[in-house]
Design an enzyme around this catalytic site. Structure first.
Site, short mmCIF file in Angstrom:
data_model
loop_
_atom_site.label_atom_id
_atom_site.label_comp_id
_atom_site.label_asym_id
_atom_site.label_seq_id
_atom_site.Cartn_x
_atom_site.Cartn_y
_atom_site.Cartn_z
N ARG A 280 -2.17 -0.49 5.72
CA ARG A 280 -3.58 -1.07 5.13
C ARG A 280 -2.92 -2.98 4.22
O ARG A 280 -3.88 -3.49 4.46
CB ARG A 280 -3.56 -0.16 3.68
CG ARG A 280 -4.33 0.81 4.48
CD ARG A 280 -4.83 2.28 3.27
NE ARG A 280 -3.49 2.67 2.50
CZ ARG A 280 -3.48 3.49 1.91
NH1 ARG A 280 -4.97 3.81 1.07
NH2 ARG A 280 -2.44 4.03 1.16
N CYS B 138 1.06 -1.18 -0.46
CA CYS B 138 0.34 0.03 -0.24
C CYS B 138 0.93 0.77 -0.03
O CYS B 138 1.32 1.19 -0.49
CB CYS B 138 -1.23 -0.60 1.30
SG CYS B 138 0.12 -0.10 2.94
#
Lengths: 320, 156
Positions: free
Chosen positions: A273, A268
């Site tokens: 994330r 990410c």
């Protein structure tokens, strides 16, 4: 009786599987359908196990002050920025640093860690991923994190526990199994599925950072060639909980065509994330080999002459 | 370019910086939490019209700020009032807002515009909070100073 030890696939050692373990949360049929139902617990399970010996509740948030503003009674805080990261090198703490951190938090090597946090458990998943680098065996996420605990009107306290320091062993960090570095990612282009879990605007290159987030300094926008876009949020419900096994299988296996028995690398912006997605693929769907590229876009988007694709298409591997 | 050689911070900010500097490492977040807790609620004229406030995208959580300037004969003597809106689930951002509110609300245009851009790094919070998170406070300060320039006619 001292528990015997055995090699752990992620390095280090874990307690023998015959040693008594804190039972899994079997109350939710949703959990039972996951590949590793013992890696996730409900808010109710946490509320019922606040006093259970061998269970340590850990809060890990993006907001460094959120724990201080109120947390689950008895929970200790671990901050990704100030505690899990090395203060100088862009890396995680080493084995000694990790042992000191765990000791200071009152965590023993065979404790069951229940991690929860803000932002749909991004940072909780990130903390779990780092704990796994050090081979801590029993780490589970609280489904829904702070958001669900709050929505259910459950208790918070500002009272901080006073942990008794433990003798946590110094275990070398094993980066070989679930962590990917840039050279490996570059070699993977065209061979191993890459998944980009950022927002669509970051994937296309319209922007180099998350919507409504600060610019963290990527000079170029776009994505790694061949990486497919699967924003992390597709794996989460609106209430911060994880989607059901059926929904996740449809998303990652049927629609995206990933193979549960192959290698996969997720990335990410800074790896938080993609830790969420790592948890989904590794534990909820039981994929064999999932790596998180924590250098992610803040590394790739700044490196000279690495290939980048802009726009909505995944793009092709550059010719050698 | 050490911080110690710089001139004192304007408004009430030096006193706040001194408090942080005197605190033990494990007290820093508690002090920041007090600023978060004590951030005043918006007055009705803004609570009912949130669109009048400016957002600060440098922060990782929603924060809105508006500066008012009560004019004076000399533009730099105008009085600045500051209003912030940030949700309770973003206590760090609220704490940053609370520091700026306590240090600069009711101060003069000249004082507000004299706050150096590196002010957030002079709060002894770098280790406890991390430099990246402190960027959010710089974003708030930049917007406050720009609004004050626009509303007072005083140049920065």
């Amino acid at each position: 009786m001292l528990p015997t030890t055995q090699p752990n696939p992620y390095g280090g050692t874990v307690t023998d599987s015959t040693a008594p373990r804190v039972p899994a949360d079997t109350s939710d049929p949703k959990f039972a359908a996951y590949a590793r139902p013992d890696r996730i617990v409900s808010t109710q399970w946490v509320a019922d196990n606040l006093e259970t010996p061998g269970v340590v509740i850990v809060e890990s948030d993006e907001d460094v002050l959120l724990y201080e503003s109120g947390h689950i009674p008895g929970a200790v805080k671990i901050d990704w920025h100030t505690e899990l990261n090395d203060p100088v090198t862009r890396d995680y703490v080493d084995g000694e640093g990790f042992a000191q951190l765990m000791s200071a938090k009152g965590i023993s090597r065979d404790d069951t860690l229940i991690v929860y946090g803000d932002k749909s458990n991004w940072w909780a998943a990130y903390a779990m991923w780092v704990f796994t680098l050090f081979g801590h065996d029993d780490v589970r996420l609280m489904d829904g994190g702070r958001q669900k605990w709050e929505a259910e009107g459950r208790e918070y306290t500002r009272e901080k526990p006073q942990p008794i320091p433990t003798e946590y062993p110094v275990v070398d960090r094993d980066d070989s199994q679930i962590r990917a570095f840039l050279p490996e990612v570059r070699d993977a282009i065209g061979d191993i599925p890459l998944i980009d879990v950022r927002s669509p605007e970051e994937y296309t290159g319209e922007r180099t950072h998350m919507p409504a987030y600060p610019e963290e300094g990527a000079l170029r926008g776009g994505h790694i060639p061949t990486a497919k876009s699967v924003p992390w949020a597709k794996a989460a419900n609106d209430d911060g909980t994880f989607r059901s096994a059926d929904e996740l299988q449809k998303l990652y296996l049927d629609d995206l065509g990933l193979q549960a028995d192959g290698d996969i690398i997720a990335y990410c912006r800074i790896g938080e994330r993609s830790s969420h997605t790592w948890f989904v693929l590794e534990h909820l769907l039981g994929f064999d080999s999932v790596k998180n590229y924590d250098g992610s876009w803040t590394e790739w988007g700044n490196v000279v002459r690495v290939p980048i694709v802009t726009g909505a298409e995944a793009g092709e591997a550059p010719r050698a | 370019m050490t911080d110690q050689t710089n001139a004192p911070l304007p408004g009430g900010l030096q006193e706040i910086a001194d408090d942080f500097a005197a605190a033990a490492q494990n007290e820093l977040l508690e002090i920041l939490l007090e600023f978060s807790d004590e951030l005043p609620a918006l007055p009705d004229r803004y609570a009912d019209h949130p669109e009048l406030l400016e957002s600060v995208p440098e922060c990782q959580s929603p924060i809105f700020v508006i500066a008012e300037v009560e004019p004076a004969d000399d533009p730099k003597d105008g009085t600045v009032s500051l209003f912030f809106s940030a949700p309770p689930e973003s206590p760090t951002t609220r704490g940053f807002a609370g520091i700026l509110q306590e240090g600069l609300d009711g101060r003069t245009v000249g004082e507000v515009l004299a706050v150096p851009a590196d002010f957030p790094l002079r709060l002894s919070l770098t280790k406890a909070v991390s430099p990246l998170r402190l960027n959010g406070m710089s974003g708030m300060l930049t917007r406050i100073q720009r609004q004050v320039v626009e509303k007072s006619g005083q140049q920065a």
